[in-house]
Design a protein around this motif. Structure first.
Motif, PDB file in Angstrom:
ATOM      1  N   ARG A  28       0.811  -1.227   0.000  1.00 51.80           N
ATOM      2  CA  ARG A  28       0.000   0.000   0.000  1.00 51.80           C
ATOM      3  C   ARG A  28       0.842   1.275   0.000  1.00 51.80           C
ATOM      4  NH1 ARG A  28      -2.368   1.001   4.403  1.00 51.80           N
ATOM      5  NH2 ARG A  28      -3.975   2.320   3.466  1.00 51.80           N
TER       6      ARG A  28
ATOM      7  N   GLU B 260      -0.502   4.084  -2.039  1.00 51.68           N
ATOM      8  CA  GLU B 260      -1.798   4.557  -1.541  1.00 51.68           C
ATOM      9  C   GLU B 260      -1.636   5.450  -0.323  1.00 51.68           C
ATOM     10  OE1 GLU B 260      -5.660   2.492   0.600  1.00 51.68           O
ATOM     11  OE2 GLU B 260      -4.448   1.311  -0.800  1.00 51.68           O
ATOM     12  N   ASP B 261      -0.711   5.093   0.570  1.00 53.27           N
ATOM     13  CA  ASP B 261      -0.483   5.863   1.802  1.00 53.27           C
ATOM     14  C   ASP B 261       1.023   5.955   2.044  1.00 53.27           C
ATOM     15  OD1 ASP B 261      -0.520   7.108   4.239  1.00 53.27           O
ATOM     16  OD2 ASP B 261      -1.827   5.653   5.227  1.00 53.27           O
TER      17      ASP B 261
END
Length: 265
Positions: A182, A185-186
């Motif tokens: 992720r 995404e983050d």
């Protein structure tokens, strides 16, 4: 600017005091203690983006009616203004340690919609007495024993067991694997979490995300430091202060994962 409990603004302390009072009123004589962990305990708490991380320990298991009262309370107070991530465990669960650890009740903003739905419809899909476990609790309890702050009740070392290293590593590696997937995404949370897992596996240091970022600035190769500096700046100031290119995030991710793999060989 970031803070720890001793230096945090008065509105943060007032909010935590409100949490304590509300929980105490709901639990009555079941209360064993209220313990801060995470950024507010270790340093690096950003009032604009950080959660208030708490563990609450009770004498016995919580009945469903109490869980529903707790859900109502947190739905009102969490994110007003600070988001809350909190888990409730009882003494038996801690005294008979197992991983992943059972718990009685958990609230975070991730669960808000599910709790709202159960309470609005009078259903018991998530607010029930089913046995639940959380692999993250091995990490939370380890951090609490090393860096946590007891604000009410028994001392930390009398309440929380020493978590086996294997359980702690399994807990942080589980989160580490998610962050590998992720990171685009983050990038802020995932980058800092990858660094602190690396630091622990390399040197045994239990660190906050901010401390891990600062360590990365001191120890990572020069070509990585620009990315780490941006991540730390976004974490400690404004999350949107910088943008991140896919290539730089992949380079950071690969650098850390390759080194962790070499530690395990």
């Amino acid at each position: 600017m970031t803070y720890q409990w001793r230096t945090c603004p008065s509105d943060v302390k007032h909010f935590v005091a409100h949490l304590q009072r509300g929980i105490s009123e709901i639990l009555y004589n079941e209360y064993v203690g209220f313990y801060l962990h995470g950024s507010l305990a270790m340093g690096g708490f950003n009032p604009l983006s950080s959660d208030i991380d708490v563990l609450v320990v009770t004498k016995t298991s919580l009945v469903v009616a109490i869980k529903r009262e707790l859900a109502k309370f947190f739905l009102v107070c969490s994110h007003s203004p600070f988001p809350v991530e909190i888990s409730f465990l009882n003494e038996e669960q801690l005294n008979n340690w197992q991983h992943p650890c059972p718990f009685d009740f958990h609230f975070s903003e991730f669960w808000r919609a599910s709790y709202e739905k159960d309470l609005a419809n009078g259903t018991y899909h998530v607010l029930n007495d089913a046995r639940k476990t959380d692999a993250d609790l091995a990490a939370h309890i380890t951090v609490t024993r090393h860096r946590g702050i007891g604000l009410k009740g028994k001392p930390i070392d009398q309440v929380f067991p020493v978590i086996p290293r294997a359980d702690y590593v399994a807990s942080i590696v589980n989160d580490y694997q998610e962050c590998l997937e992720r990171i685009e995404e983050d990038p802020i949370y995932c980058s800092l979490n990858l660094i602190r897992v690396f630091w622990y596996l390399k040197e045994g240091v239990i660190a906050s995300k901010q401390e891990a970022g600062n360590w990365g600035l001191l120890t990572f190769p020069e070509e990585m430091q620009r990315t780490v500096k941006k991540v730390v700046a976004c974490y400690t100031k404004e999350r949107e202060a910088y943008s991140f290119e896919k290539d730089e995030l992949m380079a950071l991710k690969n650098y850390i994962s390759n080194h962790i793999q070499s530690l395990n060989e």
